[in-house]
Design a protein around this motif. Structure first.
Motif, mmCIF file in Angstrom:
data_model
loop_
_atom_site.group_PDB
_atom_site.id
_atom_site.type_symbol
_atom_site.label_atom_id
_atom_site.label_comp_id
_atom_site.label_asym_id
_atom_site.label_seq_id
_atom_site.Cartn_x
_atom_site.Cartn_y
_atom_site.Cartn_z
ATOM 1 N N UNK A 139 0.652 -1.483 -0.089
ATOM 2 C CA UNK A 139 -0.301 -0.174 0.407
ATOM 3 C C UNK A 139 0.834 1.264 -0.072
ATOM 4 N N UNK A 140 1.961 1.462 1.414
ATOM 5 C CA UNK A 140 2.499 2.199 0.810
ATOM 6 C C UNK A 140 3.886 2.618 0.164
ATOM 7 N N UNK A 141 4.229 1.987 -0.575
ATOM 8 C CA UNK A 141 5.272 1.798 -1.203
ATOM 9 C C UNK A 141 4.871 1.753 -2.705
ATOM 10 N N UNK A 142 4.896 0.648 -2.847
ATOM 11 C CA UNK A 142 4.377 -0.127 -3.907
ATOM 12 C C UNK A 142 3.157 0.298 -5.216
ATOM 13 N N UNK A 174 2.073 3.563 -4.892
ATOM 14 C CA UNK A 174 2.545 4.815 -5.378
ATOM 15 C C UNK A 174 3.437 4.997 -6.405
ATOM 16 N N UNK A 175 3.792 3.764 -6.322
ATOM 17 C CA UNK A 175 4.838 3.724 -7.397
ATOM 18 C C UNK A 175 4.382 3.050 -9.036
ATOM 19 N N UNK A 176 3.747 2.223 -8.901
ATOM 20 C CA UNK A 176 2.675 2.117 -9.829
ATOM 21 C C UNK A 176 2.141 2.884 -10.333
ATOM 22 N N UNK A 177 1.076 3.952 -10.110
ATOM 23 C CA UNK A 177 0.848 4.823 -10.020
ATOM 24 C C UNK A 177 1.529 6.080 -10.850
ATOM 25 N N UNK A 209 3.706 0.073 -14.902
ATOM 26 C CA UNK A 209 4.754 -1.293 -15.971
ATOM 27 C C UNK A 209 5.152 -1.767 -14.620
ATOM 28 N N UNK A 210 5.406 -0.815 -14.023
ATOM 29 C CA UNK A 210 5.811 -1.535 -12.327
ATOM 30 C C UNK A 210 6.029 -3.267 -11.973
ATOM 31 N N UNK A 232 -7.477 1.361 -4.900
ATOM 32 C CA UNK A 232 -6.196 2.794 -3.889
ATOM 33 C C UNK A 232 -7.376 3.285 -3.499
ATOM 34 N N UNK A 233 -9.694 2.374 -3.946
ATOM 35 C CA UNK A 233 -10.070 3.263 -2.912
ATOM 36 C C UNK A 233 -9.721 2.136 -1.838
#
Length: 487
Positions: free
Chosen positions: A315-318, A320-323, A327-328, A355-356
């Motif tokens: 939730x906290x790290x991956x 935000x990177x995917x957003x 292709x993260x 995200x919801x």
């Protein structure tokens, strides 16, 4: 005539002898009667005194005010139930060996990292002990029983504190007092120990059988005993640090001779076996995501493991990177699943849905050279979802301070450790298969016939090669425990 006179003379001698024997018998009976009569008041007085003590003991064991003063009231009551509610320490001066030995043990509590204040020092004094056995003692029966109960509680407290610890975070005093199923019962142990030839040595056997504990205890005994007597000065803070780390080791509660010992502050894993020890560097959790302390058992090894990413990391790290980069997940060999383990393709719409309500989704990283768990993971049950595992990021092991992970423990030379565990488990015939699976990233499980205990603890001071080694308090845990122990 001469014959008659000789016969009369013989008769007179026999009569005199008979009279003399009768006189001696009468004298003996009179003496025996006199001794019996004179001894009866003493014997009756002794019996009355004993009955008085036992009567008072029964009263005090049911006195709520007295029970409140005891550290382990239920345990003390069970102890006296086993001795038919008779006194154990107030026998006689000739039989006061266990009592004196118990008092001497209390004199040495600091050598075991304990505090005298926890063992009724205001009551258990040598002056009172002397007066208890004094012929002209003015101590009342109630005061004698107070000493008796406080000494029993002190011994029970010492047994429990040496075995379970005085500030155990998972076992409070109330639960110990009521008895830990499958654990040590101090009342049973003391009932046996008090009959042993050496009460002190018997009680000390309840201490942990862990290598680091034994070394710290020996060091503490040295500096608090021999060094203090020889006027050597040891800094008070060093003594306190040793004491709080001995306390932590009492919380562990295993007796195995073979185990994995992880010490977080020293960034080191030690594998103890019957005949040798092996050491490995480790990476532990950052201060923001600390590695928890725990005791468990390694049940199996898994090669080429999938990594189920912990919820917080997902939730906290991956996310935000995917957003920022759709292709993260794919680039890092990860896939996202819902609660029913249905694969969720990543696009703008699904990311918005995730995200919801992110807690109903999770991600897995497939096996491979980029997998965070590396080639092998050592699985053990725990509520924190952490692992002991290999890592592709070997560069971290060259650093002296190695707190970089999210809580899991990365171990150097994991492949070697896995092979040694299998060898010592009597499965040397499977090592070739293990090596092949690790080399080819083939997923396979290798169950241990004898699950191996793993201890993850937090020691900021240890004994290395006979000398004290101090380690940084990376999670700042020492101060709070020191405040509890030393108030």
């Amino acid at each position: 005539m001469k014959v008659q006179n000789r016969a009369l003379t013989t008769q007179k001698k026999d009569d005199t002898k008979t009279i003399l024997i009768i006189g001696i018998v009468i004298l003996f009976l009179q003496l025996a009667f006199h001794l019996t009569v004179s001894a009866r008041p003493i014997e009756e007085s002794s019996i009355q005194r004993k009955d008085s003590l036992n009567y008072q003991l029964g009263i005090q064991l049911n006195n709520p005010q007295m029970l409140k003063r005891l550290n382990f009231p239920n345990t003390v009551k069970r102890f006296y139930e086993k001795s038919n509610f008779e006194t154990n320490w107030l026998t006689s001066e000739e039989n006061s060996g266990p009592t004196v030995m118990a008092m001497l043990l209390l004199d040495c509590v600091k050598q075991y990292g304990l505090q005298l204040r926890d063992y009724h020092p205001e009551i258990l004094t040598y002056e009172k002990l002397h007066n208890l056995f004094s012929v002209n003692s003015q101590i009342s029966t109630a005061q004698k029983i107070e000493f008796e109960l406080m000494l029993s509680d002190a011994m029970v407290s010492m047994i429990n504190n040496l075995h379970y610890g005085a500030f155990n975070p998972t076992l409070n005093r109330f639960s110990i007092d009521n008895g830990i199923k499958g654990g040590l019962y101090a009342d049973v142990f003391l009932h046996t120990a008090i009959k042993s030839p050496n009460l002190r040595e018997t009680i000390l056997t309840v201490q942990p059988n862990i290598d680091q504990y034994k070394q710290l205890q020996a060091y503490m005994k040295l500096i608090m005993g021999q060094y203090a007597c020889d006027s050597y000065e040891t800094p008070e803070q060093e003594i306190r640090t040793i004491a709080i780390n001995m306390e932590r080791l009492r919380w562990i509660g295993i007796e195995n001779s073979s185990y994995l010992f992880v010490n977080i502050p020293s960034f080191k894993l030690t594998y103890y076996t019957n005949d040798k020890t092996l050491e490995y560097k480790i990476v532990v959790g950052k201060a923001s995501t600390p590695t928890p302390t725990l005791v468990s058992t390694i049940g199996y090894l898994e090669t080429a493991p999938d990594w189920k990413i912990p919820s917080k990391i997902f939730i906290n790290e991956m996310l935000p990177k995917a957003q920022k980069d759709l292709a993260y997940f794919e680039n890092n060999h990860m896939a996202v699943y819902d609660q029913k383990e249905h694969f969720v393709p990543i696009n703008v719409q699904t990311l918005a849905q995730i995200k919801q309500n992110p807690k109903i989704y999770h991600a897995r990283q497939t096996a491979g050279c980029d997998n965070a768990l590396g080639k092998v993971v050592f699985r053990f049950a725990n509520p924190h979802d952490i692992y002991l595992h290999d890592t592709p990021e070997q560069q971290y092991f060259s650093q002296s301070k190695r707190a970089f992970s999210h809580g899991c423990i990365r171990v150097s030379n994991a492949e070697q450790l896995a092979q040694i565990l299998m060898e010592n488990d009597g499965q040397g015939n499977r090592i070739a298969d293990l090596k092949k699976s690790m080399a080819n990233y083939n997923k396979q499980r290798f169950a241990l016939k004898k699950p191996l205990p793993i201890i993850i603890t937090y020691l900021t001071i240890t004994v290395e090669d006979g000398l004290l080694a101090k380690h940084a308090d990376i999670y700042l845990k020492d101060k709070s425990l020191e405040n509890k122990m030393f108030k």
